[in-house]
Design a protein around this motif. Structure first.
Motif, short mmCIF file in Angstrom:
data_model
loop_
_atom_site.label_atom_id
_atom_site.label_comp_id
_atom_site.label_asym_id
_atom_site.label_seq_id
_atom_site.Cartn_x
_atom_site.Cartn_y
_atom_site.Cartn_z
N GLU A 242 -37.21 13.92 53.25
CA GLU A 242 -37.32 12.50 52.91
C GLU A 242 -38.04 12.28 51.58
OE1 GLU A 242 -40.42 13.29 56.24
OE2 GLU A 242 -38.43 13.98 55.61
N LEU A 243 -38.75 13.30 51.08
CA LEU A 243 -39.46 13.16 49.81
C LEU A 243 -38.72 13.80 48.63
CD1 LEU A 243 -43.13 13.89 50.96
CD2 LEU A 243 -42.17 11.69 50.32
N VAL A 244 -37.69 14.59 48.90
CA VAL A 244 -37.00 15.32 47.83
C VAL A 244 -36.38 14.39 46.79
CG1 VAL A 244 -35.04 16.84 47.33
CG2 VAL A 244 -36.64 17.42 49.16
N PRO A 245 -35.68 13.31 47.17
CA PRO A 245 -35.12 12.43 46.12
C PRO A 245 -36.19 11.86 45.20
CG PRO A 245 -34.12 11.95 48.26
CD PRO A 245 -35.26 12.87 48.52
N LEU A 246 -37.32 11.42 45.74
CA LEU A 246 -38.38 10.87 44.92
C LEU A 246 -38.98 11.94 44.01
CD1 LEU A 246 -40.38 8.66 44.11
CD2 LEU A 246 -41.75 9.26 46.12
N LEU A 247 -39.24 13.13 44.54
CA LEU A 247 -39.81 14.20 43.73
C LEU A 247 -38.87 14.62 42.62
CD1 LEU A 247 -41.43 16.36 46.56
CD2 LEU A 247 -42.63 15.00 44.84
N THR A 248 -37.58 14.67 42.92
CA THR A 248 -36.59 15.04 41.90
C THR A 248 -36.63 14.05 40.74
OG1 THR A 248 -35.17 16.03 43.59
CG2 THR A 248 -34.15 15.48 41.47
N ALA A 249 -36.74 12.78 41.05
CA ALA A 249 -36.78 11.75 39.99
C ALA A 249 -38.09 11.82 39.21
CB ALA A 249 -36.59 10.37 40.61
N MET A 250 -39.21 11.99 39.89
CA MET A 250 -40.50 12.01 39.21
C MET A 250 -40.64 13.23 38.30
SD MET A 250 -43.03 10.76 42.30
CE MET A 250 -44.49 10.60 41.27
N LEU A 251 -40.02 14.35 38.67
CA LEU A 251 -40.11 15.59 37.90
C LEU A 251 -38.93 15.78 36.97
CD1 LEU A 251 -41.43 17.90 40.77
CD2 LEU A 251 -42.75 16.98 38.86
N ALA A 252 -38.25 14.69 36.63
CA ALA A 252 -37.10 14.77 35.72
C ALA A 252 -37.55 15.31 34.37
CB ALA A 252 -36.47 13.39 35.56
N GLU A 256 -37.44 9.33 30.11
CA GLU A 256 -36.77 8.07 30.44
C GLU A 256 -36.05 8.10 31.78
OE1 GLU A 256 -34.22 10.37 27.39
OE2 GLU A 256 -36.35 9.87 27.70
N ASP A 257 -35.87 9.30 32.34
CA ASP A 257 -35.21 9.41 33.65
C ASP A 257 -36.19 9.29 34.82
OD1 ASP A 257 -32.78 9.78 32.38
OD2 ASP A 257 -32.94 11.98 32.38
N ARG A 258 -37.46 9.24 34.55
CA ARG A 258 -38.45 9.15 35.63
C ARG A 258 -38.65 7.69 36.04
NH1 ARG A 258 -42.25 12.59 31.79
NH2 ARG A 258 -40.84 14.41 31.61
N PRO A 259 -38.96 7.46 37.32
CA PRO A 259 -39.13 6.08 37.79
C PRO A 259 -40.45 5.49 37.30
CG PRO A 259 -39.65 7.62 39.54
CD PRO A 259 -39.12 8.45 38.40
N ALA A 260 -40.52 4.16 37.28
CA ALA A 260 -41.79 3.49 37.02
C ALA A 260 -42.70 3.67 38.22
CB ALA A 260 -41.55 2.01 36.75
N LEU A 261 -44.00 3.52 37.99
CA LEU A 261 -44.96 3.70 39.08
C LEU A 261 -44.77 2.68 40.20
CD1 LEU A 261 -48.17 4.57 37.05
CD2 LEU A 261 -46.92 6.09 38.59
N SER A 262 -44.34 1.47 39.85
CA SER A 262 -44.07 0.48 40.88
C SER A 262 -42.94 0.92 41.79
CB SER A 262 -43.73 -0.87 40.23
OG SER A 262 -42.61 -0.74 39.37
N GLU A 263 -41.95 1.60 41.22
CA GLU A 263 -40.84 2.12 42.05
C GLU A 263 -41.32 3.28 42.91
OE1 GLU A 263 -36.35 4.03 41.50
OE2 GLU A 263 -37.36 3.08 39.80
N VAL A 264 -42.23 4.10 42.40
CA VAL A 264 -42.80 5.19 43.19
C VAL A 264 -43.51 4.61 44.42
CG1 VAL A 264 -44.51 7.04 43.22
CG2 VAL A 264 -43.04 6.72 41.22
N VAL A 265 -44.27 3.54 44.23
CA VAL A 265 -44.96 2.91 45.35
C VAL A 265 -43.96 2.43 46.39
CG1 VAL A 265 -46.41 0.96 46.04
CG2 VAL A 265 -46.95 2.24 43.96
N GLN A 266 -42.88 1.78 45.95
CA GLN A 266 -41.90 1.24 46.88
C GLN A 266 -41.19 2.35 47.65
OE1 GLN A 266 -41.55 -1.91 47.75
NE2 GLN A 266 -43.27 -2.33 46.35
N GLN A 267 -40.87 3.46 46.99
CA GLN A 267 -40.20 4.56 47.70
C GLN A 267 -41.15 5.24 48.69
OE1 GLN A 267 -37.48 7.17 45.68
NE2 GLN A 267 -37.33 5.82 43.90
N CYS A 268 -42.41 5.33 48.33
CA CYS A 268 -43.38 5.88 49.29
C CYS A 268 -43.53 4.95 50.49
CB CYS A 268 -44.73 6.09 48.60
SG CYS A 268 -44.77 7.46 47.42
N ARG A 269 -43.53 3.65 50.24
CA ARG A 269 -43.59 2.69 51.34
C ARG A 269 -42.38 2.86 52.26
NH1 ARG A 269 -46.65 -2.25 51.03
NH2 ARG A 269 -45.00 -3.14 52.32
N ALA A 270 -41.21 3.09 51.68
CA ALA A 270 -40.00 3.25 52.50
C ALA A 270 -40.11 4.47 53.41
CB ALA A 270 -38.78 3.36 51.59
#
Length: 410
Positions: A242-252, A256-270
């Motif tokens: 469940e964390l692999v998609p978020l980690l893949t994006a953050m470690l791009a 410019e391919d990495r998510p904003a921190l607000s999006e990181v918060v929302q995905q962690c909430r999900a």
């Protein structure tokens, strides 16, 4: 947190802070556990005399100025500093607890629920730092302290102002932790943007979930090649699905391919809500799981022995007996468990008719069956036993006052 005793060469006081022990050290300085005259604990950072020069003083002064501008519940606060002293020093809030690196080494990776809570908490903290036009630039597991009130970020010694090309480092010099830095930082690109902290946070979250960082190599040159090579993907083995998609994006590889921190918060909430929890519940479980008070300060300070209680009984006039009051020993403070307590079993809903005070209260279960609930025992009307005890206590207290007044010298 391990506190080592002071060596004979260590100072015993700095800036009014009494130094009690060593917290840690690095190539540039030493960190002590200190205590202010009013009893406030602090982490006192000192530059080693052997490396004090104009450049290190300038860098130290920059760290002090940056700490003055940073605020937030998840940032270790600056208490005091003197960059012009000999040696230069600064004091920050002391956080009693292990850093994330040591906690995982001792207890293993965190469950995905707690990892998501950690990620959301740190992302929110970094977003506040970025609002102040700063980037941390050296976020890593050792710079995340797991205190009794939750995780906090420390060590802004390498922090720089975002969108600024001004740096105290020499050209083509890379400063930071290679295993947690993004490709653009490893290449020495300028200027650095907040995306470097998003990548570093991804490395921290991966470490919390799996126990390892995105890239690992015994040779520093091989490690830099892995980090900067776009064809070498980060190692996400051991991370929950469940964390692999978020980690893949953050470690791009590209910023410019990495998510904003607000999006990181929302995905962690999900991730948290998908497991049936609220974010606040997950935060409390994270703190309970990672923070265990060790009472370090109490063990370092000299023990104060209280005077013994009097043991001679007092003769009370007309009293049948005289007893000596002895205070019970203080029980040790319980340590929070490192695992979540089991959830209570589910209970079938019940429908309760209006209670009849003259009969036991009936309970109707969901299947329609009835059972009598035993009525709890109640004290006799008027509370005569309690009144008798209360009266006797007042009489005894009055007699004590009379005896004290008769024998007092004033």
């Amino acid at each position: 947190m391990h506190i080592a005793p002071l060596s004979p060469h260590d100072p015993v006081e700095l800036g009014g802070y009494e130094l009690l022990g060593r917290i840690g050290h690095g190539g540039m300085g030493q960190v002590y556990l200190g205590e202010s005259p009013g009893g406030e604990p602090a982490a006192v950072k000192v530059i080693k005399p052997s490396v004090v020069d104009s450049e290190t003083r300038q860098r130290f002064a920059q760290e002090v100025e940056i700490l003055k501008t940073i605020w937030g519940a998840r940032i270790a606060a600056l208490l005091d500093a003197d960059a012009e002293a000999d040696p230069p020093w600064l004091a920050t809030e002391y956080i009693e607890g292990l850093d994330l690196s040591r906690h995982v080494a001792r207890h293993g990776p965190l469950p995905s629920l707690l990892v998501a809570s950690l990620g959301a908490t740190l992302a929110e903290a970094l977003a506040i730092v970025h609002k102040q036009d700063l980037v941390h630039r050296d976020l890593k597991p050792a710079n995340v302290l797991l205190g009794p009130n939750g995780p906090k970020i420390i060590d802004f010694g390498l922090a720089v102002f975002a969108e600024s090309s001004v740096s105290l480092t020499a050209p083509n010099t890379v400063v930071g932790t290679p295993s947690c830095m993004p490709p653009e930082q490893a290449r020495g690109d300028r200027p650095l943007t907040p995306a470097v902290d998003v990548y570093a946070l991804g490395a921290v979250v991966l470490f919390a979930a799996s126990g390892h960082l995105p890239y690992q190599a015994a040779n520093i040159h091989v490690l830099f090649h892995q980090v900067t090579d776009p064809d070498t993907a980060p190692d996400l083995s051991g991370a929950p699905d469940e964390l692999v998609p978020l980690l893949t994006a953050m470690l791009a590889h590209e910023a410019e391919d990495r998510p904003a921190l607000s999006e990181v918060v929302q995905q962690c909430r999900a991730v948290i809500e998908a497991q049936g929890f609220k974010v606040a519940q997950a935060r409390r479980r994270l703190t309970t799981h990672t923070a265990a008070p060790s009472h370090t300060l109490d063990s370092l300070l000299p023990t104060v022995v209280a005077p013994p209680l009097p043991t001679t009984p007092v003769d009370l006039p007309d009293a049948e007996t005289a007893t000596t009051a002895v205070l019970p020993a203080t029980a040790p403070e319980p340590v929070p468990p490192l695992v979540d307590p089991p959830a209570p079993p589910s209970v079938s809903p019940v429908v309760r008719p209006p209670a009849d005070p003259a009969s036991p209260e009936p309970v109707m279960a969901a299947d329609g069956s009835q059972a009598s609930r035993p009525t709890p025992s109640r004290p006799a009307r008027g509370g005569s036993v309690q009144r008798r005890h209360s009266t006797q206590a007042r009489i005894t207290a009055q007699r004590l006052r009379e005896v004290y007044a008769a024998h007092s010298a004033f």
